[in-house]
Design an enzyme around this catalytic site. Structure first.
Site, PDB file in Angstrom:
ATOM      1  N   TRP A  12       0.823  -1.197   0.000  1.00 45.13           N
ATOM      2  CA  TRP A  12       0.000   0.000   0.000  1.00 45.13           C
ATOM      3  C   TRP A  12       0.863   1.255   0.000  1.00 45.13           C
ATOM      4  CZ3 TRP A  12      -3.669   2.193  -1.951  1.00 45.13           C
ATOM      5  CH2 TRP A  12      -4.471   3.193  -1.376  1.00 45.13           C
ATOM      6  N   LYS A  80      -5.676   1.498   8.321  1.00 44.50           N
ATOM      7  CA  LYS A  80      -7.061   1.313   8.751  1.00 44.50           C
ATOM      8  C   LYS A  80      -7.099   0.219   9.812  1.00 44.50           C
ATOM      9  CE  LYS A  80      -8.808   2.455   4.114  1.00 44.50           C
ATOM     10  NZ  LYS A  80      -9.438   1.920   2.883  1.00 44.50           N
ATOM     11  N   LYS A 162     -14.928  -2.609   8.126  1.00 46.11           N
ATOM     12  CA  LYS A 162     -15.170  -3.339   6.877  1.00 46.11           C
ATOM     13  C   LYS A 162     -14.234  -4.534   6.741  1.00 46.11           C
ATOM     14  CE  LYS A 162     -11.415  -1.559   4.658  1.00 46.11           C
ATOM     15  NZ  LYS A 162     -10.371  -2.234   3.872  1.00 46.11           N
ATOM     16  N   ASP A 215     -15.946   1.101   0.368  1.00 44.48           N
ATOM     17  CA  ASP A 215     -14.818   0.278   0.797  1.00 44.48           C
ATOM     18  C   ASP A 215     -15.279  -1.109   1.234  1.00 44.48           C
ATOM     19  OD1 ASP A 215     -12.172  -0.232   1.238  1.00 44.48           O
ATOM     20  OD2 ASP A 215     -11.954   1.055   2.993  1.00 44.48           O
ATOM     21  N   ASN A 227      -8.147  -9.725   4.028  1.00 46.63           N
ATOM     22  CA  ASN A 227      -9.104 -10.117   5.063  1.00 46.63           C
ATOM     23  C   ASN A 227     -10.122 -11.117   4.529  1.00 46.63           C
ATOM     24  OD1 ASN A 227      -8.356  -8.258   7.425  1.00 46.63           O
ATOM     25  ND2 ASN A 227      -8.419  -6.867   5.676  1.00 46.63           N
TER      26      ASN A 227
END
Length: 296
Positions: A12, A80, A162, A215, A227
């Protein structure tokens, strides 16, 4: 050109460095030296005015304590998650080191593998300082549409929660329960994370926008999501330790699940999906947990 330093050279961080280099002069660093373009030391990068920090959520607290020196830098947080050991949101962790007016948080649907290919998406820069949000928004390339928001807490909760729903969605996929079940799960997941957000004063619009549903729909529907792949592994009866070892990457949803479980107990909150994901991470048979969830 504006100089920007990216801290964290994982997928990322590297994708963000690539994207920002369209308009800015970008430098990057990580805890281990890398033979990549514009790699510089942490000491050098901390001298820059604008920083993007892409360190995994569970490592941020210790990293800041050991490495960060505040010198009026403007920071965009690209992580996040909720800290598993304390239940703290990232804005709470950073508050000790950076004033509100100099920090922003990135949210929205964004797989690194697609950003690195210059594929289009839309992201949100969240900050109490609207001028800072606008500044960071202006640094992004033409293939990323940027929006701004002042709902830092809402964006943080949506971005963290999420990942937990994505684990559940991966389990659903791994058990071959079908698209009806998947859609039902994701829809209920959106309601659950919105309900959790309201406990902290988050805005409704955040959860139906890019930071929330945008998202969530991305992360809970693709094997590109780490995930989601955690969920696939759980459905096959693998332990979380074995799954993480196979991934070779951080899956933020695991730590966030543990944080949500403890917060729910402390505050007596109804978080059925997070609770059952926790149970499955702890070894409960997915079929049993699914039955519990459907009955709740």
């Amino acid at each position: 050109m504006t100089k920007i330093g990216v801290i964290g050279a994982g997928k990322w961080g590297s994708a963000l460095a690539f994207a920002l280099s369209e308009k800015c002069e970008v430098y990057i660093t990580s805890r281990t030296p890398r033979d990549i373009k514009n790699f510089i030391s942490l000491e050098e990068i901390l001298k820059l005015e604008y920083l993007v920090i892409a360190i995994p959520a569970q490592q941020i607290s210790s990293w800041l304590e050991e490495n960060f020196k505040y010198n009026n830098q403007k920071i965009l947080v690209a992580s996040k998650g909720i800290e598993a050991t304390t239940g703290r949101f990232l804005n709470e962790i950073y508050a000790k080191y950076v004033p509100n007016e100099n920090i922003a948080f990135l949210s929205g649907p964004s797989f690194a593998a697609e950003v690195i290919k210059s594929l289009p998406t839309a992201l949100v820069i969240n900050s109490k300082n609207e001028k800072l949000s606008a500044a960071f928004a202006s640094f992004f390339p033409s293939f990323i549409k940027t929006y701004t928001s002042t709902d830092v807490v809402g964006a943080e909760i949506a971005g963290a929660y999420k990942n937990v729903i994505a684990i559940a969605a991966g389990i659903c996929e791994g058990l071959n329960l079908g698209k009806n079940a998947s859609a039902s799960l994701i829809s209920r997941g959106l309601v659950e994370m919105h309900r959790f957000g309201k406990e902290y004063g988050a805005k409704d619009d955040t959860f139906i926008g890019l930071s929330g549903s945008g998202d969530l729909f991305l992360t809970a529907s693709s094997v590109m999501s780490r995930n989601f792949r955690v969920g696939l592994g759980i459905a096959k009866g693998k332990s979380k330790e074995d799954i993480v070892e196979e991934l070779g990457e951080v899956a933020e949803g695991i730590g966030t699940t543990y944080a949500l479980y403890e917060i729910a107990k402390k505050k007596d909150l109804y978080l059925p999906i997070a609770k059952e994901v926790y149970n499955m991470l702890e070894g409960t048979d997915p079929h049993v947990s699914l039955s519990n969830f459907l009955a709740s």
